[in-house]
Design a protein around this motif. Structure first.
Motif, PDB file in Angstrom:
ATOM      1  N   PRO A 132     -23.471 -26.214 105.592  1.00  0.00           N
ATOM      2  CA  PRO A 132     -23.032 -25.370 104.411  1.00  0.00           C
ATOM      3  C   PRO A 132     -21.931 -25.172 103.704  1.00  0.00           C
ATOM      4  O   PRO A 132     -21.026 -25.596 102.895  1.00  0.00           O
ATOM      5  CB  PRO A 132     -23.695 -24.473 103.711  1.00  0.00           C
ATOM      6  CG  PRO A 132     -23.622 -23.562 105.020  1.00  0.00           C
ATOM      7  CD  PRO A 132     -23.920 -24.636 106.375  1.00  0.00           C
ATOM      8  N   PRO A 165     -21.581 -31.377 104.083  1.00  0.00           N
ATOM      9  CA  PRO A 165     -22.778 -30.502 103.877  1.00  0.00           C
ATOM     10  C   PRO A 165     -23.869 -30.344 104.456  1.00  0.00           C
ATOM     11  O   PRO A 165     -25.027 -29.885 104.711  1.00  0.00           O
ATOM     12  CB  PRO A 165     -22.725 -29.738 103.126  1.00  0.00           C
ATOM     13  CG  PRO A 165     -21.365 -30.003 101.423  1.00  0.00           C
ATOM     14  CD  PRO A 165     -21.301 -31.197 102.474  1.00  0.00           C
ATOM     15  N   GLY A 199     -28.621 -23.400 102.020  1.00  0.00           N
ATOM     16  CA  GLY A 199     -27.489 -23.538 103.056  1.00  0.00           C
ATOM     17  C   GLY A 199     -27.411 -21.790 103.915  1.00  0.00           C
ATOM     18  O   GLY A 199     -26.334 -21.622 104.216  1.00  0.00           O
ATOM     19  N   ARG A 220     -29.306 -28.713 102.989  1.00  0.00           N
ATOM     20  CA  ARG A 220     -27.435 -28.579 102.921  1.00  0.00           C
ATOM     21  C   ARG A 220     -27.425 -27.005 104.815  1.00  0.00           C
ATOM     22  O   ARG A 220     -27.160 -26.064 104.554  1.00  0.00           O
ATOM     23  CB  ARG A 220     -27.006 -27.044 102.198  1.00  0.00           C
ATOM     24  CG  ARG A 220     -27.185 -27.912 100.738  1.00  0.00           C
ATOM     25  CD  ARG A 220     -26.369 -26.373  99.130  1.00  0.00           C
ATOM     26  NE  ARG A 220     -25.097 -26.433  99.689  1.00  0.00           N
ATOM     27  CZ  ARG A 220     -23.966 -26.869  99.906  1.00  0.00           C
ATOM     28  NH1 ARG A 220     -24.389 -27.914  99.381  1.00  0.00           N
ATOM     29  NH2 ARG A 220     -22.702 -26.858 100.124  1.00  0.00           N
TER      30      ARG A 220
END
Length: 326
Positions: free
Chosen positions: A244, A234, A276, A241
């Motif tokens: 993600p 990720p 993310g 991230r």
């Protein structure tokens, strides 16, 4: 976005090339534990900890052999020599750049590998389940060595237009972040993190979408984009991230693309990358594929934060290509 990462003043050692085995299997009892260490990783903050980490590895009851190298190329060559000479395991002490050099030697072999996070960016180690504390990570590796245990994870294999192959474990940057890294690496002033910050400002002022050709498992997508990332894991850049949902055990690559974003949008979206949640923005698209063919003009990619191949490249998820000591 991605941190500039260069590997220098490294310590390295020996290992052996074998064929891949099952997802969880015994660690070879033969051969020493080879160590690649970068005392300058994390701007040298972990340098004083290195003797303790090496002593900790010795607690596994296996010989620990360390050699020195002075450049990233020498570090990688030392790891390849280690694989050829018969060490039973390879451990990398440093950040993602140090890990990246070591991966070139152990990818696709039965030599188990242990990353000890001691750099500025430790995304691969943390995303594959190792503690962020280097002492705790060594304890995990030692326990695996004692138990004769390793577990397989995927790696991404890149192939350039000239047939050159490289491996990476975390994320390949092939857009704005790669352009910033390339700019920062050409700059002689200022030194340290401010050089990267200045490179961001320069390239943000020049920001414009570029035409990309992205072929996912043979299906062509042509789009104008400012950012393209291909993740086996990720995170990149020390905890961003960017992909993600990437899982280094699913046999797939996650592709995240920011399309026709302007400067204001990029500035607004960037803080969300750490959680993310940037993938929820309308300008961001996400894909998943086993093979990604990526082409654009004037882009040099950065894999695990290290300067890598120029586009076009083909990237393939290779299931179980790495055996982790955990």
């Amino acid at each position: 976005m991605n941190n500039v990462c260069t590997t220098s003043t490294v310590l390295a050692v020996t290992a052996k090339d074998l064929r891949p085995g099952p997802a969880e299997d015994a660690v070879s009892a033969a051969g020493p534990v080879a160590v690649l260490a970068n005392p300058t990783a994390g701007r040298g903050r972990r340098r004083a900890l290195l003797p303790r980490l090496l002593d900790g590895l010795a607690a596994a009851g296996r010989p620990v052999r360390v050699l020195s190298a002075t450049t990233p190329g020498e570090a990688e060559a030392a790891c390849r020599a280690a694989v050829a000479e018969g060490a039973g395991a390879l451990v990398a002490i440093g950040g993602d750049g140090t890990v990246h050099r070591a991966l070139q030697a152990v990818a696709g072999t039965e030599i188990p590998f242990g990353p000890v996070p001691a750099g500025t960016g430790n995304d691969f180690a943390i995303d594959t389940g190792f503690p962020a504390d280097p002492v705790a990570a060594v304890e995990v590796i030692v326990e695996a060595l004692r138990a004769g245990r390793s577990r397989q994870v995927d790696l991404a294999r890149m192939t350039g237009a000239d047939g050159t192959e490289r491996w990476y474990g975390a994320v390949l940057a092939a857009g704005f972040d790669a352009i910033v890294n390339e700019r920062a690496n050409r700059m002689r002033w200022p030194r340290g993190p401010r050089r990267y910050d200045l490179a961001i400002l320069i390239e943000m002022a020049r920001l414009k979408p570029r035409p990309y050709s992205i072929r996912l498992d043979g299906v062509l997508h042509e789009m104008d984009s400012v950012l393209v990332a291909v993740g086996n894991c990720p995170s990149y850049g020390g905890g961003m991230r960017i992909c993600p949902d990437a899982d280094p055990t699913d046999g797939l690559l996650d592709v995240v693309v920011a399309g026709r974003a302007d400067r204001r949008t990029m500035i607004r979206v960037k803080p969300y990358i750490y959680q993310g949640t940037h993938v929820d923005h309308p300008v961001v698209s996400s894909y998943r594929a086993r093979t990604v063919e990526l082409a654009a003009e004037g882009i040099v990619t950065y894999a695990d934060g290290e300067r890598s191949l120029g586009l076009p490249v083909s990237i393939t998820a290779v299931p179980g290509a790495l055996r982790l000591l955990r």
